[in-house]
Design a protein around this motif. Sequence first.
Motif, PDB file in Angstrom:
ATOM      1  N   PRO A 190       0.787  -1.229   0.000  1.00  0.00           N
ATOM      2  CA  PRO A 190       0.000   0.000   0.000  1.00  0.00           C
ATOM      3  C   PRO A 190       0.822   1.283   0.000  1.00  0.00           C
ATOM      4  CG  PRO A 190       0.056  -0.922   2.197  1.00  0.00           C
ATOM      5  CD  PRO A 190       0.754  -1.906   1.308  1.00  0.00           C
ATOM      6  N   VAL A 191       2.141   1.170  -0.053  1.00  0.00           N
ATOM      7  CA  VAL A 191       3.002   2.351  -0.128  1.00  0.00           C
ATOM      8  C   VAL A 191       3.989   2.190  -1.276  1.00  0.00           C
ATOM      9  CG1 VAL A 191       2.802   2.878   2.327  1.00  0.00           C
ATOM     10  CG2 VAL A 191       4.635   1.385   1.552  1.00  0.00           C
ATOM     11  N   ARG A 192       4.428   3.312  -1.810  1.00  0.00           N
ATOM     12  CA  ARG A 192       5.369   3.274  -2.928  1.00  0.00           C
ATOM     13  C   ARG A 192       6.720   2.744  -2.468  1.00  0.00           C
ATOM     14  NH1 ARG A 192       5.331   6.053  -7.800  1.00  0.00           N
ATOM     15  NH2 ARG A 192       3.723   7.521  -7.082  1.00  0.00           N
ATOM     16  N   ASN A 193       7.269   1.822  -3.235  1.00  0.00           N
ATOM     17  CA  ASN A 193       8.572   1.237  -2.945  1.00  0.00           C
ATOM     18  C   ASN A 193       9.639   2.010  -3.721  1.00  0.00           C
ATOM     19  OD1 ASN A 193      10.831  -0.300  -2.536  1.00  0.00           O
ATOM     20  ND2 ASN A 193       9.927  -2.240  -3.180  1.00  0.00           N
ATOM     21  N   LEU A 194      10.559   2.642  -3.005  1.00  0.00           N
ATOM     22  CA  LEU A 194      11.609   3.434  -3.640  1.00  0.00           C
ATOM     23  C   LEU A 194      12.979   2.775  -3.525  1.00  0.00           C
ATOM     24  CD1 LEU A 194      10.563   7.026  -2.501  1.00  0.00           C
ATOM     25  CD2 LEU A 194      10.051   5.873  -4.655  1.00  0.00           C
ATOM     26  N   ASP A 195      12.995   1.479  -3.228  1.00  0.00           N
ATOM     27  CA  ASP A 195      14.264   0.791  -3.044  1.00  0.00           C
ATOM     28  C   ASP A 195      14.844   0.234  -4.337  1.00  0.00           C
ATOM     29  OD1 ASP A 195      14.159   1.290  -0.364  1.00  0.00           O
ATOM     30  OD2 ASP A 195      13.294  -0.653   0.159  1.00  0.00           O
ATOM     31  N   GLY A 196      14.050   0.211  -5.389  1.00  0.00           N
ATOM     32  CA  GLY A 196      14.530  -0.346  -6.649  1.00  0.00           C
ATOM     33  C   GLY A 196      15.240   0.686  -7.501  1.00  0.00           C
ATOM     34  N   ASN A 197      15.670   0.264  -8.673  1.00  0.00           N
ATOM     35  CA  ASN A 197      16.347   1.152  -9.611  1.00  0.00           C
ATOM     36  C   ASN A 197      15.729   0.958 -10.980  1.00  0.00           C
ATOM     37  OD1 ASN A 197      18.102   2.919 -10.832  1.00  0.00           O
ATOM     38  ND2 ASN A 197      19.802   1.475 -10.918  1.00  0.00           N
ATOM     39  N   GLY A 198      15.237   2.030 -11.590  1.00  0.00           N
ATOM     40  CA  GLY A 198      14.634   1.936 -12.904  1.00  0.00           C
ATOM     41  C   GLY A 198      13.136   1.722 -12.884  1.00  0.00           C
ATOM     42  N   TYR A 199      12.538   1.650 -11.696  1.00  0.00           N
ATOM     43  CA  TYR A 199      11.086   1.458 -11.589  1.00  0.00           C
ATOM     44  C   TYR A 199      10.606   2.127 -10.313  1.00  0.00           C
ATOM     45  CZ  TYR A 199       6.535  -0.863 -11.378  1.00  0.00           C
ATOM     46  OH  TYR A 199       5.184  -1.115 -11.307  1.00  0.00           O
ATOM     47  N   ILE A 200       9.629   3.036 -10.425  1.00  0.00           N
ATOM     48  CA  ILE A 200       9.157   3.783  -9.256  1.00  0.00           C
ATOM     49  C   ILE A 200       7.764   3.347  -8.827  1.00  0.00           C
ATOM     50  CG2 ILE A 200      10.597   5.794  -9.709  1.00  0.00           C
ATOM     51  CD1 ILE A 200       8.127   7.167 -10.930  1.00  0.00           C
ATOM     52  N   ASP A 201       7.289   2.222  -9.350  1.00  0.00           N
ATOM     53  CA  ASP A 201       6.004   1.639  -8.982  1.00  0.00           C
ATOM     54  C   ASP A 201       4.861   2.415  -9.639  1.00  0.00           C
ATOM     55  OD1 ASP A 201       4.280  -0.200  -7.912  1.00  0.00           O
ATOM     56  OD2 ASP A 201       5.018  -0.010  -5.869  1.00  0.00           O
ATOM     57  N   HIS A 202       3.740   1.738  -9.755  1.00  0.00           N
ATOM     58  CA  HIS A 202       2.556   2.284 -10.417  1.00  0.00           C
ATOM     59  C   HIS A 202       1.583   2.754  -9.349  1.00  0.00           C
ATOM     60  CE1 HIS A 202      -0.902   2.647 -13.002  1.00  0.00           C
ATOM     61  NE2 HIS A 202      -0.242   2.196 -14.051  1.00  0.00           N
ATOM     62  N   PRO A 203       1.016   3.953  -9.476  1.00  0.00           N
ATOM     63  CA  PRO A 203       0.089   4.438  -8.450  1.00  0.00           C
ATOM     64  C   PRO A 203      -1.123   3.540  -8.255  1.00  0.00           C
ATOM     65  CG  PRO A 203       0.017   5.844 -10.408  1.00  0.00           C
ATOM     66  CD  PRO A 203       1.203   4.959 -10.547  1.00  0.00           C
ATOM     67  N   ASP A 204      -1.543   2.833  -9.291  1.00  0.00           N
ATOM     68  CA  ASP A 204      -2.655   1.893  -9.137  1.00  0.00           C
ATOM     69  C   ASP A 204      -2.325   0.783  -8.157  1.00  0.00           C
ATOM     70  OD1 ASP A 204      -3.968   3.368 -11.046  1.00  0.00           O
ATOM     71  OD2 ASP A 204      -3.978   1.803 -12.584  1.00  0.00           O
ATOM     72  N   HIS A 205      -1.037   0.410  -8.091  1.00  0.00           N
ATOM     73  CA  HIS A 205      -0.640  -0.700  -7.228  1.00  0.00           C
ATOM     74  C   HIS A 205      -0.899  -0.384  -5.765  1.00  0.00           C
ATOM     75  CE1 HIS A 205       2.432  -2.448 -10.365  1.00  0.00           C
ATOM     76  NE2 HIS A 205       1.175  -2.497 -10.779  1.00  0.00           N
ATOM     77  N   ALA A 232      -2.688   2.028  -4.566  1.00  0.00           N
ATOM     78  CA  ALA A 232      -4.107   2.331  -4.338  1.00  0.00           C
ATOM     79  C   ALA A 232      -4.890   1.048  -4.086  1.00  0.00           C
ATOM     80  CB  ALA A 232      -4.681   3.078  -5.534  1.00  0.00           C
ATOM     81  N   SER A 233      -4.606   0.012  -4.875  1.00  0.00           N
ATOM     82  CA  SER A 233      -5.308  -1.259  -4.688  1.00  0.00           C
ATOM     83  C   SER A 233      -4.938  -1.892  -3.356  1.00  0.00           C
ATOM     84  CB  SER A 233      -5.000  -2.233  -5.838  1.00  0.00           C
ATOM     85  OG  SER A 233      -3.702  -2.790  -5.728  1.00  0.00           O
ATOM     86  N   GLY A 234      -3.653  -1.787  -2.960  1.00  0.00           N
ATOM     87  CA  GLY A 234      -3.233  -2.353  -1.696  1.00  0.00           C
ATOM     88  C   GLY A 234      -3.883  -1.669  -0.510  1.00  0.00           C
ATOM     89  N   ASP A 235      -3.950  -0.347  -0.551  1.00  0.00           N
ATOM     90  CA  ASP A 235      -4.571   0.399   0.541  1.00  0.00           C
ATOM     91  C   ASP A 235      -6.058   0.075   0.641  1.00  0.00           C
ATOM     92  OD1 ASP A 235      -4.321   2.697   2.546  1.00  0.00           O
ATOM     93  OD2 ASP A 235      -5.951   3.393   1.272  1.00  0.00           O
ATOM     94  N   ALA A 236      -6.742   0.037  -0.506  1.00  0.00           N
ATOM     95  CA  ALA A 236      -8.173  -0.265  -0.493  1.00  0.00           C
ATOM     96  C   ALA A 236      -8.438  -1.684  -0.019  1.00  0.00           C
ATOM     97  CB  ALA A 236      -8.765  -0.048  -1.884  1.00  0.00           C
ATOM     98  N   ALA A 237      -7.582  -2.621  -0.418  1.00  0.00           N
ATOM     99  CA  ALA A 237      -7.761  -4.016   0.004  1.00  0.00           C
ATOM    100  C   ALA A 237      -7.613  -4.149   1.507  1.00  0.00           C
ATOM    101  CB  ALA A 237      -6.757  -4.916  -0.712  1.00  0.00           C
ATOM    102  N   MET A 238      -6.612  -3.496   2.083  1.00  0.00           N
ATOM    103  CA  MET A 238      -6.408  -3.596   3.521  1.00  0.00           C
ATOM    104  C   MET A 238      -7.530  -2.894   4.283  1.00  0.00           C
ATOM    105  SD  MET A 238      -2.247  -3.338   3.821  1.00  0.00           S
ATOM    106  CE  MET A 238      -2.140  -4.137   5.424  1.00  0.00           C
ATOM    107  N   GLY A 239      -8.051  -1.786   3.715  1.00  0.00           N
ATOM    108  CA  GLY A 239      -9.192  -1.131   4.325  1.00  0.00           C
ATOM    109  C   GLY A 239     -10.462  -1.957   4.242  1.00  0.00           C
ATOM    110  N   ALA A 240     -10.554  -2.769   3.202  1.00  0.00           N
ATOM    111  CA  ALA A 240     -11.714  -3.664   3.084  1.00  0.00           C
ATOM    112  C   ALA A 240     -11.623  -4.801   4.089  1.00  0.00           C
ATOM    113  CB  ALA A 240     -11.799  -4.225   1.663  1.00  0.00           C
ATOM    114  N   VAL A 241     -10.427  -5.354   4.256  1.00  0.00           N
ATOM    115  CA  VAL A 241     -10.239  -6.410   5.254  1.00  0.00           C
ATOM    116  C   VAL A 241     -10.599  -5.901   6.639  1.00  0.00           C
ATOM    117  CG1 VAL A 241      -8.487  -7.785   6.460  1.00  0.00           C
ATOM    118  CG2 VAL A 241      -8.508  -7.712   3.964  1.00  0.00           C
ATOM    119  N   TYR A 242     -10.058  -4.716   6.965  1.00  0.00           N
ATOM    120  CA  TYR A 242     -10.304  -4.143   8.287  1.00  0.00           C
ATOM    121  C   TYR A 242     -10.524  -2.640   8.154  1.00  0.00           C
ATOM    122  CZ  TYR A 242      -9.831  -2.850  13.150  1.00  0.00           C
ATOM    123  OH  TYR A 242     -10.074  -2.349  14.405  1.00  0.00           O
TER     124      TYR A 242
END
Length: 238
Positions: free
Chosen positions: A119-134, A136-146
């Motif tokens: 649910p948070v952007r991963n900045l540990d990689g090189n050449g890829y800054i993650d997709h905002p949809d990713h 967003a889906s993680g945060d919504a999924a965890m909010g749905a669980v609890y």
Amino acid sequence: MAEQINEEFNRAMVVVAHADDAEWGCAGTVARLCAEGWDVAYVICTDGSKGSDDPDMTVEMMVKMREAEQRDAASVLGLSHVFFLGYPDAYLESTLELRKDISRAIRLHRPDVLICMNPVRNLDGNGYIDHPDHFASGDAAMGAVYPAARDRLTFPELLNDEGLEPHKVREVWVMGRTEPDHVVDVSDHIETAVAALRAHCSQVNPESADHHLKEWRRRDGKRIGVEYAEVFKRFRLG
């Protein structure tokens, strides 16, 4: 950190942003769970409509193609169902509407384990800054669980109008964490995972799918001394 899959559990759900996200992130685990008799379902939040640089490609064509590819991958893995939520690709936000739709899927499928994206952007990689949809889906999924899926008074229309009883997910496994604490041996299921990823032929070429998936899983397998593994951050819920 060694794998510990609760033998009392037998239902899982994977929530991701796009068709192919689950195959990149946890297809080996899904293949193993299905092979061991688990009932596994996917929730795909977006329609995948932006996944092409072809000037002749239309949104309508892309949506149909991505859904068909995901259904093919699901067949390879042995999933029982795929929920397509149909939110526009590249515009996903962790809204109450998305949380409600994921909660509905949780109440329908009633998983013991829910696997989702970071649910948070991963900045540990090189050449890829993650997709905002990713995330967003993680945060919504965890909010749905609890707390949404488990509480009777949250989204009461799911219960009162649709007859969907609340459901408490027992564990959440988050993909793509830099400090994982749960490692699943997928050595016996890596070829099934690769075959499922290859089903997304509009997004990956066969050689790339085989090389990259095995390379990443081999790296994680070293954590517990196996050939191939997948890693997660695991949360046990009360």
